[in-house]
Design an enzyme around this catalytic site. Structure first.
Site, PDB file in Angstrom:
ATOM      1  N   ASN A   1      -5.538  11.317   0.940  1.00 47.16           N
ATOM      2  CA  ASN A   1      -5.748   9.873   1.117  1.00 47.16           C
ATOM      3  C   ASN A   1      -5.202   9.132  -0.095  1.00 47.16           C
ATOM      4  O   ASN A   1      -5.281   9.629  -1.219  1.00 47.16           O
ATOM      5  CB  ASN A   1      -7.259   9.606   1.240  1.00 47.16           C
ATOM      6  CG  ASN A   1      -7.586   8.135   1.415  1.00 47.16           C
ATOM      7  OD1 ASN A   1      -6.947   7.434   2.206  1.00 47.16           O
ATOM      8  ND2 ASN A   1      -8.581   7.647   0.679  1.00 47.16           N
TER       9      ASN A   1
ATOM     10  N   HIS B   1      -5.776   5.899  -2.426  1.00 50.92           N
ATOM     11  CA  HIS B   1      -6.866   4.955  -2.713  1.00 50.92           C
ATOM     12  C   HIS B   1      -6.438   4.042  -3.873  1.00 50.92           C
ATOM     13  O   HIS B   1      -5.953   4.520  -4.894  1.00 50.92           O
ATOM     14  CB  HIS B   1      -8.143   5.720  -3.073  1.00 50.92           C
ATOM     15  CG  HIS B   1      -9.305   4.805  -3.256  1.00 50.92           C
ATOM     16  ND1 HIS B   1      -9.970   4.207  -2.199  1.00 50.92           N
ATOM     17  CD2 HIS B   1      -9.896   4.329  -4.378  1.00 50.92           C
ATOM     18  CE1 HIS B   1     -10.923   3.428  -2.666  1.00 50.92           C
ATOM     19  NE2 HIS B   1     -10.906   3.487  -3.980  1.00 50.92           N
TER      20      HIS B   1
ATOM     21  N   SER C   1      -4.771   6.313  -6.790  1.00 47.90           N
ATOM     22  CA  SER C   1      -4.990   7.770  -6.796  1.00 47.90           C
ATOM     23  C   SER C   1      -4.674   8.346  -5.429  1.00 47.90           C
ATOM     24  O   SER C   1      -4.894   7.700  -4.401  1.00 47.90           O
ATOM     25  CB  SER C   1      -6.474   8.090  -7.070  1.00 47.90           C
ATOM     26  OG  SER C   1      -6.970   7.390  -8.189  1.00 47.90           O
TER      27      SER C   1
ATOM     28  N   ASP D   1     -13.929   9.026  -0.576  1.00 39.46           N
ATOM     29  CA  ASP D   1     -13.073   8.923  -1.766  1.00 39.46           C
ATOM     30  C   ASP D   1     -13.504   9.868  -2.881  1.00 39.46           C
ATOM     31  O   ASP D   1     -13.300   9.597  -4.077  1.00 39.46           O
ATOM     32  CB  ASP D   1     -13.032   7.467  -2.291  1.00 39.46           C
ATOM     33  CG  ASP D   1     -12.500   6.508  -1.242  1.00 39.46           C
ATOM     34  OD1 ASP D   1     -11.575   6.883  -0.503  1.00 39.46           O
ATOM     35  OD2 ASP D   1     -13.017   5.380  -1.144  1.00 39.46           O
TER      36      ASP D   1
ATOM     37  N   ILE E   1     -14.711   6.230   7.926  1.00 39.55           N
ATOM     38  CA  ILE E   1     -15.362   7.331   7.209  1.00 39.55           C
ATOM     39  C   ILE E   1     -15.310   8.534   8.135  1.00 39.55           C
ATOM     40  O   ILE E   1     -15.661   8.442   9.315  1.00 39.55           O
ATOM     41  CB  ILE E   1     -16.817   6.964   6.857  1.00 39.55           C
ATOM     42  CG1 ILE E   1     -16.806   5.819   5.840  1.00 39.55           C
ATOM     43  CG2 ILE E   1     -17.563   8.180   6.308  1.00 39.55           C
ATOM     44  CD1 ILE E   1     -18.166   5.264   5.508  1.00 39.55           C
ATOM     45  N   LEU E   2     -14.818   9.647   7.628  1.00 40.12           N
ATOM     46  CA  LEU E   2     -14.633  10.825   8.474  1.00 40.12           C
ATOM     47  C   LEU E   2     -15.784  11.814   8.294  1.00 40.12           C
ATOM     48  O   LEU E   2     -16.326  11.960   7.202  1.00 40.12           O
ATOM     49  CB  LEU E   2     -13.291  11.477   8.141  1.00 40.12           C
ATOM     50  CG  LEU E   2     -12.103  10.566   8.506  1.00 40.12           C
ATOM     51  CD1 LEU E   2     -10.853  10.931   7.729  1.00 40.12           C
ATOM     52  CD2 LEU E   2     -11.839  10.585   9.999  1.00 40.12           C
TER      53      LEU E   2
ATOM     54  N   MET F   1      -9.065   3.088   7.798  1.00 41.39           N
ATOM     55  CA  MET F   1     -10.366   2.576   7.361  1.00 41.39           C
ATOM     56  C   MET F   1     -11.516   3.129   8.212  1.00 41.39           C
ATOM     57  O   MET F   1     -12.199   2.388   8.924  1.00 41.39           O
ATOM     58  CB  MET F   1     -10.362   1.034   7.387  1.00 41.39           C
ATOM     59  CG  MET F   1      -9.220   0.416   6.597  1.00 41.39           C
ATOM     60  SD  MET F   1      -9.058   1.052   4.921  1.00 41.39           S
ATOM     61  CE  MET F   1     -10.259   0.020   4.092  1.00 41.39           C
TER      62      MET F   1
ATOM     63  N   GLY G   1       0.262  -1.142   7.319  1.00 40.70           N
ATOM     64  CA  GLY G   1       1.165   0.010   7.400  1.00 40.70           C
ATOM     65  C   GLY G   1       2.324  -0.003   6.414  1.00 40.70           C
ATOM     66  O   GLY G   1       3.365   0.598   6.667  1.00 40.70           O
ATOM     67  N   THR G   2       2.131  -0.646   5.258  1.00 41.29           N
ATOM     68  CA  THR G   2       3.239  -0.640   4.292  1.00 41.29           C
ATOM     69  C   THR G   2       3.407   0.756   3.667  1.00 41.29           C
ATOM     70  O   THR G   2       4.530   1.176   3.389  1.00 41.29           O
ATOM     71  CB  THR G   2       3.064  -1.709   3.187  1.00 41.29           C
ATOM     72  OG1 THR G   2       1.858  -1.454   2.478  1.00 41.29           O
ATOM     73  CG2 THR G   2       3.027  -3.101   3.778  1.00 41.29           C
ATOM     74  N   ASN G   3       2.309   1.462   3.461  1.00 46.46           N
ATOM     75  CA  ASN G   3       2.440   2.843   2.959  1.00 46.46           C
ATOM     76  C   ASN G   3       3.083   3.738   4.012  1.00 46.46           C
ATOM     77  O   ASN G   3       3.878   4.614   3.684  1.00 46.46           O
ATOM     78  CB  ASN G   3       1.074   3.400   2.546  1.00 46.46           C
ATOM     79  CG  ASN G   3       0.675   2.956   1.159  1.00 46.46           C
ATOM     80  OD1 ASN G   3       1.181   3.473   0.169  1.00 46.46           O
ATOM     81  ND2 ASN G   3      -0.217   1.972   1.081  1.00 46.46           N
TER      82      ASN G   3
HETATM   83  C1  GRF Z   1      -3.722   0.568   0.570  1.00 44.05           C
HETATM   84  O1  GRF Z   1      -3.977  -0.237  -0.536  1.00 44.05           O
HETATM   85  C2  GRF Z   1      -4.488   1.861   0.487  1.00 44.05           C
HETATM   86  O2  GRF Z   1      -4.652   2.318  -0.821  1.00 44.05           O
HETATM   87  C3  GRF Z   1      -5.830   1.476   1.057  1.00 44.05           C
HETATM   88  O3  GRF Z   1      -5.513   0.619   2.130  1.00 44.05           O
HETATM   89  C4  GRF Z   1      -4.288  -0.055   1.842  1.00 44.05           C
HETATM   90  C5  GRF Z   1      -3.394   0.140   3.026  1.00 44.05           C
HETATM   91  O4  GRF Z   1      -2.306  -0.730   3.019  1.00 44.05           O
HETATM   92  N1  GRF Z   1      -6.581   2.639   1.424  1.00 44.05           N
HETATM   93  P1  GRF Z   1      -1.114  -0.534   4.033  1.00 44.05           P
HETATM   94  O5  GRF Z   1      -1.698  -0.540   5.442  1.00 44.05           O
HETATM   95  O6  GRF Z   1      -0.439   0.771   3.726  1.00 44.05           O
HETATM   96  O7  GRF Z   1      -0.205  -1.700   3.829  1.00 44.05           O
END
Ligand code: GRF
Length: 191
Positions: free
Chosen positions: A110, A112, A139, A148, A97-98, A95, A14-16
């Site tokens: 998304n 990626h 991306s 993707d 597939i939808l 993670m 969950g860093t994003n």
């Molecule tokens: C990211 O690298 C994203 O591009 C990929 O999964 C990772 C998720 O990392 N789809 P986080 O959970 O946001 O740390």
């Protein structure tokens, strides 16, 4: 003032997600306030759950293992998202597939970790590192029924140094993710 609501779906660290809370949640861009009103996680052990709670949004835990049929999981997902009347759904390390049921009913983007269309699917960072590409990056794309494969909205790259360690390579990709994902959400919702 206009308020635009987003949902963020995640499965892991969950860093994003945290980066979105820090950079766009409850902030105003061009007269539009963006709020993360819903987070959904499909893994009850995910580290991102605590991060979401830290910012005051308790995630809905929707375990795909409770739904033997992929279509039923997606139906539930869509039902929850629709009930929050969100403007945009952001997949940030979700993670799964939808199915077309999801992609037809929800406007989603998304993040990626590759320069799409190169290195689709899971493990893209390692695959591109091993392939020793000269350029790497991340991306943001619209989500459609092809994994993707939706239209790319934003992309940023860096030039790989010779003998770059995997750790440095991965960190560069994540830095790009933390830059382009919030920017894309802002540009979709506030322009
Ligand atoms: C990211 O690298 C994203 O591009 C990929 O999964 C990772 C998720 O990392 N789809 P986080 O959970 O946001 O740390």
């Amino acid at each position: 003032m206009v308020t635009k609501k987003i949902a963020v779906l995640f499965s892991g660290s969950g860093t994003n997600l945290e980066n979105l809370f820090l950079k766009i949640h409850d902030r105003v861009f061009n007269g539009t306030k963006i709020e993360i009103v819903l987070t959904i996680c499909n893994k009850e052990e995910a580290l991102g759950i605590a991060k979401s709670c830290k910012y005051g949004v308790e995630p809905v835990i929707l375990k795909h293992s409770d739904y033997p049929q992929r279509a039923d999981f997606d139906k539930k997902l869509v039902e929850i998202i629709k009930s929050y009347e969100i403007d945009l759904c952001v997949l940030a390390g979700f993670m799964r597939i939808l199915t077309p049921y999801f992609t037809r009913n929800v406007k989603a983007i998304n993040i990626h970790p590759s320069l799409l269309p190169l290195f689709k699917g899971a493990d893209a960072i390692r695959q591109s590192y091993v392939a020793k590409a000269k350029e790497a990056g991340a991306s943001v794309h619209f989500v459609n029924e092809e994994l993707d494969g939706g239209e790319v909205i934003a992309q940023k790259s860096f030039t790989c140094k010779e003998n770059m360690s995997y750790e440095e390579y991965e960190a560069n990709i994540h830095e790009i993710e933390y830059e382009i994902l919030p920017k894309t959400v802002i540009s979709i919702l506030s322009s």
